[in-house]
Design an enzyme around this catalytic site. Structure first.
Site, PDB file in Angstrom:
ATOM      1  N   LYS A   1      -0.129  -5.731   7.438  1.00  0.00           N
ATOM      2  CA  LYS A   1       0.477  -7.049   7.148  1.00  0.00           C
ATOM      3  C   LYS A   1      -0.614  -8.085   6.925  1.00  0.00           C
ATOM      4  O   LYS A   1      -0.559  -8.870   5.983  1.00  0.00           O
ATOM      5  CB  LYS A   1       1.369  -7.534   8.296  1.00  0.00           C
ATOM      6  CG  LYS A   1       2.704  -6.896   8.450  1.00  0.00           C
ATOM      7  CD  LYS A   1       3.715  -7.257   7.404  1.00  0.00           C
ATOM      8  CE  LYS A   1       3.704  -6.356   6.221  1.00  0.00           C
ATOM      9  NZ  LYS A   1       4.210  -5.034   6.299  1.00  0.00           N
TER      10      LYS A   1
ATOM     11  N   HIS B   1     -15.515   5.800  19.150  1.00  0.00           N
ATOM     12  CA  HIS B   1     -16.065   6.862  18.294  1.00  0.00           C
ATOM     13  C   HIS B   1     -16.554   6.316  16.958  1.00  0.00           C
ATOM     14  O   HIS B   1     -16.682   7.068  15.992  1.00  0.00           O
ATOM     15  CB  HIS B   1     -15.008   7.949  18.095  1.00  0.00           C
ATOM     16  CG  HIS B   1     -14.583   8.557  19.392  1.00  0.00           C
ATOM     17  ND1 HIS B   1     -15.245   9.603  19.987  1.00  0.00           N
ATOM     18  CD2 HIS B   1     -13.596   8.202  20.253  1.00  0.00           C
ATOM     19  CE1 HIS B   1     -14.660   9.900  21.134  1.00  0.00           C
ATOM     20  NE2 HIS B   1     -13.663   9.056  21.325  1.00  0.00           N
TER      21      HIS B   1
ATOM     22  N   ASN C   1      11.758  -1.197 -18.800  1.00  0.00           N
ATOM     23  CA  ASN C   1      10.909  -0.952 -17.622  1.00  0.00           C
ATOM     24  C   ASN C   1      10.460   0.498 -17.686  1.00  0.00           C
ATOM     25  O   ASN C   1      11.249   1.364 -18.059  1.00  0.00           O
ATOM     26  CB  ASN C   1      11.702  -1.141 -16.323  1.00  0.00           C
ATOM     27  CG  ASN C   1      11.977  -2.596 -16.020  1.00  0.00           C
ATOM     28  OD1 ASN C   1      11.548  -3.473 -16.761  1.00  0.00           O
ATOM     29  ND2 ASN C   1      12.685  -2.855 -14.942  1.00  0.00           N
ATOM     30  N   GLY C   2       9.228   0.754 -17.260  1.00  0.00           N
ATOM     31  CA  GLY C   2       8.742   2.137 -17.265  1.00  0.00           C
ATOM     32  C   GLY C   2       7.642   2.316 -18.286  1.00  0.00           C
ATOM     33  O   GLY C   2       7.102   1.341 -18.820  1.00  0.00           O
TER      34      GLY C   2
ATOM     35  N   GLU D   1       0.491  -1.158  11.337  1.00  0.00           N
ATOM     36  CA  GLU D   1       1.361  -2.062  10.583  1.00  0.00           C
ATOM     37  C   GLU D   1       0.858  -3.510  10.685  1.00  0.00           C
ATOM     38  O   GLU D   1       0.889  -4.257   9.705  1.00  0.00           O
ATOM     39  CB  GLU D   1       2.801  -1.919  11.099  1.00  0.00           C
ATOM     40  CG  GLU D   1       3.825  -2.833  10.485  1.00  0.00           C
ATOM     41  CD  GLU D   1       3.953  -2.738   8.958  1.00  0.00           C
ATOM     42  OE1 GLU D   1       3.388  -1.821   8.362  1.00  0.00           O
ATOM     43  OE2 GLU D   1       4.603  -3.615   8.383  1.00  0.00           O
TER      44      GLU D   1
ATOM     45  N   LYS E   1       6.699  -5.158  -5.299  1.00  0.00           N
ATOM     46  CA  LYS E   1       7.665  -4.868  -4.248  1.00  0.00           C
ATOM     47  C   LYS E   1       8.055  -3.405  -4.221  1.00  0.00           C
ATOM     48  O   LYS E   1       8.186  -2.813  -3.162  1.00  0.00           O
ATOM     49  CB  LYS E   1       8.915  -5.752  -4.428  1.00  0.00           C
ATOM     50  CG  LYS E   1       9.952  -5.571  -3.319  1.00  0.00           C
ATOM     51  CD  LYS E   1       9.410  -6.005  -1.971  1.00  0.00           C
ATOM     52  CE  LYS E   1      10.326  -5.666  -0.827  1.00  0.00           C
ATOM     53  NZ  LYS E   1       9.624  -5.691   0.469  1.00  0.00           N
TER      54      LYS E   1
ATOM     55  N   ARG F   1       9.266  -9.579  -7.527  1.00  0.00           N
ATOM     56  CA  ARG F   1       8.710  -8.268  -7.845  1.00  0.00           C
ATOM     57  C   ARG F   1       7.315  -8.365  -8.448  1.00  0.00           C
ATOM     58  O   ARG F   1       6.627  -7.364  -8.586  1.00  0.00           O
ATOM     59  CB  ARG F   1       9.635  -7.540  -8.820  1.00  0.00           C
ATOM     60  CG  ARG F   1      10.987  -7.237  -8.213  1.00  0.00           C
ATOM     61  CD  ARG F   1      11.918  -6.689  -9.248  1.00  0.00           C
ATOM     62  NE  ARG F   1      11.397  -5.465  -9.816  1.00  0.00           N
ATOM     63  CZ  ARG F   1      11.745  -4.252  -9.424  1.00  0.00           C
ATOM     64  NH1 ARG F   1      12.629  -4.113  -8.486  1.00  0.00           N
ATOM     65  NH2 ARG F   1      11.227  -3.187  -9.974  1.00  0.00           N
TER      66      ARG F   1
ATOM     67  N   GLU G   1      -2.634  -7.468   3.571  1.00  0.00           N
ATOM     68  CA  GLU G   1      -1.958  -7.619   2.283  1.00  0.00           C
ATOM     69  C   GLU G   1      -1.585  -9.063   1.964  1.00  0.00           C
ATOM     70  O   GLU G   1      -1.551  -9.431   0.803  1.00  0.00           O
ATOM     71  CB  GLU G   1      -0.757  -6.674   2.149  1.00  0.00           C
ATOM     72  CG  GLU G   1       0.380  -6.948   3.071  1.00  0.00           C
ATOM     73  CD  GLU G   1       1.495  -5.910   2.950  1.00  0.00           C
ATOM     74  OE1 GLU G   1       1.593  -5.239   1.924  1.00  0.00           O
ATOM     75  OE2 GLU G   1       2.269  -5.797   3.913  1.00  0.00           O
TER      76      GLU G   1
ATOM     77  N   CYS H   1       8.204  -4.843 -13.391  1.00  0.00           N
ATOM     78  CA  CYS H   1       9.100  -5.422 -14.397  1.00  0.00           C
ATOM     79  C   CYS H   1      10.532  -5.566 -13.897  1.00  0.00           C
ATOM     80  O   CYS H   1      10.999  -4.787 -13.076  1.00  0.00           O
ATOM     81  CB  CYS H   1       9.130  -4.541 -15.631  1.00  0.00           C
ATOM     82  SG  CYS H   1       7.517  -4.186 -16.294  1.00  0.00           S
TER      83      CYS H   1
ATOM     84  N   TRP I   1       5.376  -6.829 -16.065  1.00  0.00           N
ATOM     85  CA  TRP I   1       4.170  -6.594 -15.280  1.00  0.00           C
ATOM     86  C   TRP I   1       3.340  -5.634 -16.130  1.00  0.00           C
ATOM     87  O   TRP I   1       3.745  -4.498 -16.357  1.00  0.00           O
ATOM     88  CB  TRP I   1       4.571  -5.961 -13.946  1.00  0.00           C
ATOM     89  CG  TRP I   1       3.494  -5.811 -12.938  1.00  0.00           C
ATOM     90  CD1 TRP I   1       3.026  -6.769 -12.079  1.00  0.00           C
ATOM     91  CD2 TRP I   1       2.776  -4.609 -12.629  1.00  0.00           C
ATOM     92  NE1 TRP I   1       2.055  -6.231 -11.270  1.00  0.00           N
ATOM     93  CE2 TRP I   1       1.874  -4.920 -11.583  1.00  0.00           C
ATOM     94  CE3 TRP I   1       2.792  -3.309 -13.127  1.00  0.00           C
ATOM     95  CZ2 TRP I   1       1.018  -3.985 -11.021  1.00  0.00           C
ATOM     96  CZ3 TRP I   1       1.926  -2.376 -12.575  1.00  0.00           C
ATOM     97  CH2 TRP I   1       1.053  -2.717 -11.536  1.00  0.00           C
TER      98      TRP I   1
HETATM   99  C1  F6R Z   1       3.842  -3.279   2.807  1.00  0.00           C
HETATM  100  C2  F6R Z   1       4.832  -2.698   1.923  1.00  0.00           C
HETATM  101  C3  F6R Z   1       4.514  -1.404   1.266  1.00  0.00           C
HETATM  102  C4  F6R Z   1       5.762  -0.519   1.210  1.00  0.00           C
HETATM  103  C5  F6R Z   1       5.473   0.766   0.431  1.00  0.00           C
HETATM  104  C6  F6R Z   1       6.664   1.692   0.432  1.00  0.00           C
HETATM  105  O1  F6R Z   1       4.289  -4.479   3.352  1.00  0.00           O
HETATM  106  O2  F6R Z   1       5.873  -3.245   1.713  1.00  0.00           O
HETATM  107  O3  F6R Z   1       3.484  -0.740   1.916  1.00  0.00           O
HETATM  108  O4  F6R Z   1       6.166  -0.228   2.505  1.00  0.00           O
HETATM  109  O5  F6R Z   1       5.128   0.439  -0.882  1.00  0.00           O
HETATM  110  O6  F6R Z   1       7.785   1.053  -0.093  1.00  0.00           O
HETATM  111  P1  F6R Z   1       9.223   1.585   0.175  1.00  0.00           P
HETATM  112  O7  F6R Z   1       9.524   1.408   1.626  1.00  0.00           O
HETATM  113  O8  F6R Z   1      10.115   0.781  -0.703  1.00  0.00           O
HETATM  114  O9  F6R Z   1       9.222   3.048  -0.190  1.00  0.00           O
END
Ligand code: F6R
Length: 616
Positions: free
Chosen positions: A493, A512, A102-103, A489, A611, A28, A496, A2, A76
């Protein structure tokens, strides 16, 4: 998740300002949007399921009067399905009080029963509608909006960032927060509130950041802050160094692409002003708050984070061990709560979070502090919860990261961790000034080398590999040593944003188990740049090819030995091994982007993702 935007001025119309602020928060992720304005004849509300464009269409067809006072929200769904009736703002059953929230109000069900007993009626399934009726109940008794909000908050349990207005109180907005971010922006033109600073950068760069339990009364000329007990307090504004342009796409088709390409600048912004060349050392800002003696006191480190930031954490542990000779461990922050409660003693915990609002990471931070330990936060967002509550802080200065998939923030975290390793290495005297200088020079020399990754040849190589990878269902990313976290990583990427199944493994683990998956339809992406792990990576690639698996290799430009073992090569410039993760991640980010583009995915807002993940 949100988003909240609200504005109040003495004259003019704030509706376009709040709508454009709301659009800044689109990244977001949300499923509905709404706005409420104050008019001479009371409050008006418009809400629409789907994108903000739907709300704008509604405003055009069902005109909203100009107003000096508006609150808006992107929702959201948590309580109740995405629907117009569940969208915010919510009003109480008389339409006199309006709220964006929010929350989650955890005891909303009991409160709803209680309010029904007092004659209130509900139209949605949301906790927010219960909350606004509770405020209206108290407003009728107390006659003062701030007092009513505070009384309602005393009865409610849970997390909230709220903005409230009432037809009986024109010219006033009441805001409050608990475990959900809320900032107040001030300028000579008006006063604003939002869940995130980027939403207000087109209006102001001066902010008052609310702490948990605090509330504030906003008027067109400023804000009065109150502590958790309701006593008036003063707090100076903080100036945000982000610009509105940084929160815009600037001609790029996607934020993710823009942010990938910003990484050479991130290197400069995160690092170069902090170089102390004459000492071969690093100068962090005062909020770092640890001098040499204190840095020598710690004899072990603990790194914690989630997702992409967790991959930085693993690399941070390796950098600190190498340059500062400090042992460490890395934990998924969400698991820390279940770890046995041992003495914190001389351990320093490093918590890494782009947003500084990740619930799991914040919970871990507070648990470390409860156990008597100290926390160093590494964070990109000034004024975020991590930035405010950590005992020590390094800001990464990447500028706002909007794409849901983290790219430049990861790069900024690695840069900050490299600087931290030099700083602690120098403080512990395991690095001589000359060694420190050499390490700083290596980082300085990295910047021009990064340009190669954005040149024609590298881009073309990524596109060719993406044409192939877009056709597979599943794949494996392999790396060793400092490039094992890069394999993790790279896989994250890809999965996701393209929804192709991908797993990252230490290459040594392949035999293994995962090797059973390899056939002509199951490719491997191998990170095989020079260093201690190079020969072993080549052997692993041979093993993949012997089983007809295709290999996409991240390899140094012109490495023909390696190219002979690969079906596709993503070329990178040669850099010291310690810095190779910062280089090697870039073609993998580009590869994910190109694959997702070919598959028509929603790159900046991948399905089901948010986000900042503010719930555990
Ligand atoms: C992946 C991504 C998430 C964040 C995770 C932690 O691309 O963005 O895996 O890295 O949710 O978020 P932060 O860094 O904001 O604590």
């Amino acid at each position: 998740m949100c988003g909240i935007v609200a504005a109040l001025t003495a004259s003019g119309n704030v509706v376009p300002d709040v709508i454009s602020g709301l659009k800044t928060l689109e990244y977001r992720g949300y499923d509905s949007a709404g706005i409420s304005v104050m008019t001479d004849s009371g409050l008006q509300v418009r809400r629409k399921m789907g994108k903000i464009a739907n709300l704008e269409a509604e405003l055009l067809s069902n005109g909203l009067p100009n107003s000096v006072q508006a609150v808006a929200h992107t929702r959201w769904a948590t309580h109740g399905v995405p629907a117009d009736r569940n969208a915010h703002p919510h009003t109480d059953d008389t339409g006199e009080v309006v709220l964006v929230h929010n929350g989650i109000i955890e005891n909303y069900a009991e409160l709803r029963t209680w309010l029904r007993g007092h004659g209130h009626h509900f139209q949605s399934e949301t906790d927010t509608e219960v909350f606004v009726n509770l405020i209206a109940y108290h407003l009728r008794k107390l006659g003062d909006l701030h007092a009513a909000v505070r009384a309602a908050l005393e009865q409610a349990h849970g997390a909230y960032g709220i903005v409230c207005m009432a037809a009986t109180h024109p010219g006033i907005l009441v805001v409050a927060r608990m475990d959900s971010p809320l900032v107040v922006g001030v300028s000579e033109n008006g006063t604003y509130a939002a869940s995130d600073m980027p939403a207000l950068l087109h209006l102001t760069r001066d902010f008052v950041i609310l702490e948990n339990g605090e509330s504030a009364v906003l008027t067109a000329s400023g804000c009065q802050l109150y502590d958790a007990k309701g006593s008036a307090i003063e707090r100076p504004t903080q100036r945000c160094d982000w610009t509105p342009e940084q929160a815009e796409k600037g001609g790029y088709p996607h934020f993710m692409l823009k942010e990938i390409e910003e990484q050479p600048d991130v290197l400069a912004r995160t690092a170069f002003d902090r170089f102390h060349d004459s000492n071969g050392d690093v100068d962090f800002e005062p909020e770092f708050g640890l001098d040499d003696a204190e840095l020598r006191y710690f004899s072990r480190l603990r790194f914690m984070a989630m997702g992409t930031s967790l991959h930085s954490a693993i690399l941070g542990q390796q950098m600190l061990a190498k340059l500062a000779r400090l042992p460490g461990e890395t934990l998924n922050a969400s698991e820390f709560l279940y770890s046995p409660e041992l003495e914190e003693g001389d351990a320093l915990t490093v918590i890494i979070s782009q947003s500084g609002e990740t619930a799991d990471s914040l919970r871990a931070m507070r648990e470390v502090q409860r156990r008597g330990g100290r926390v160093l936060g590494i964070c990109n967002v000034m004024g975020s919860t991590l930035a405010r509550e950590a005992d020590h802080l390094i800001l990464t200065h990447c500028g706002p990261e909007v794409g849901v998939a983290s790219t430049k923030a990861f790069f900024g975290q690695l840069t900050a961790l490299y600087l931290l390793a030099i700083r602690i290495g120098r403080a512990r005297r395991v690095l001589a000034p000359s060694q420190g200088r050499e390490l700083l020079n290596d980082l300085r020399a990295l910047r021009p080398k990064l340009d190669v990754l954005f040149g024609k040849e590298s881009r073309e190589a990524v596109r060719v590999a993406a044409d192939y990878l877009a056709g597979v269902k599943s794949c494996l990313f392999l790396g060793r040593g400092m490039n094992f976290p890069i394999a993790l990583e790279g896989a994250l990427k890809l999965k996701e944003i393209s929804y192709i199944h991908a797993e990252g493994y230490p290459a040594g683990e392949m035999k293994h188990g995962p090797i059973a998956l390899i056939d002509e339809n199951f490719p491997v992406i191998a990170i095989a740049t020079p260093g201690r792990t190079y020969d072993k990576m080549i052997s692993n690639m041979e093993e993949v090819r012997a089983r007809k698996g295709k290999v996409i290799a991240v390899a140094v430009n012109g490495d023909s030995k390696l190219a002979a073992q690969a079906d596709f090569v993503l070329p990178v410039p040669e850099v010291p091994e310690l810095l190779s993760p910062l280089v090697n991640i870039i073609p993998l980010q580009q590869l994910s982007y190109e694959v997702a583009l070919r598959l028509g995915c929603d790159i900046d807002q991948p399905r089901n993702l948010a986000k900042s993940v503010t719930v555990e």
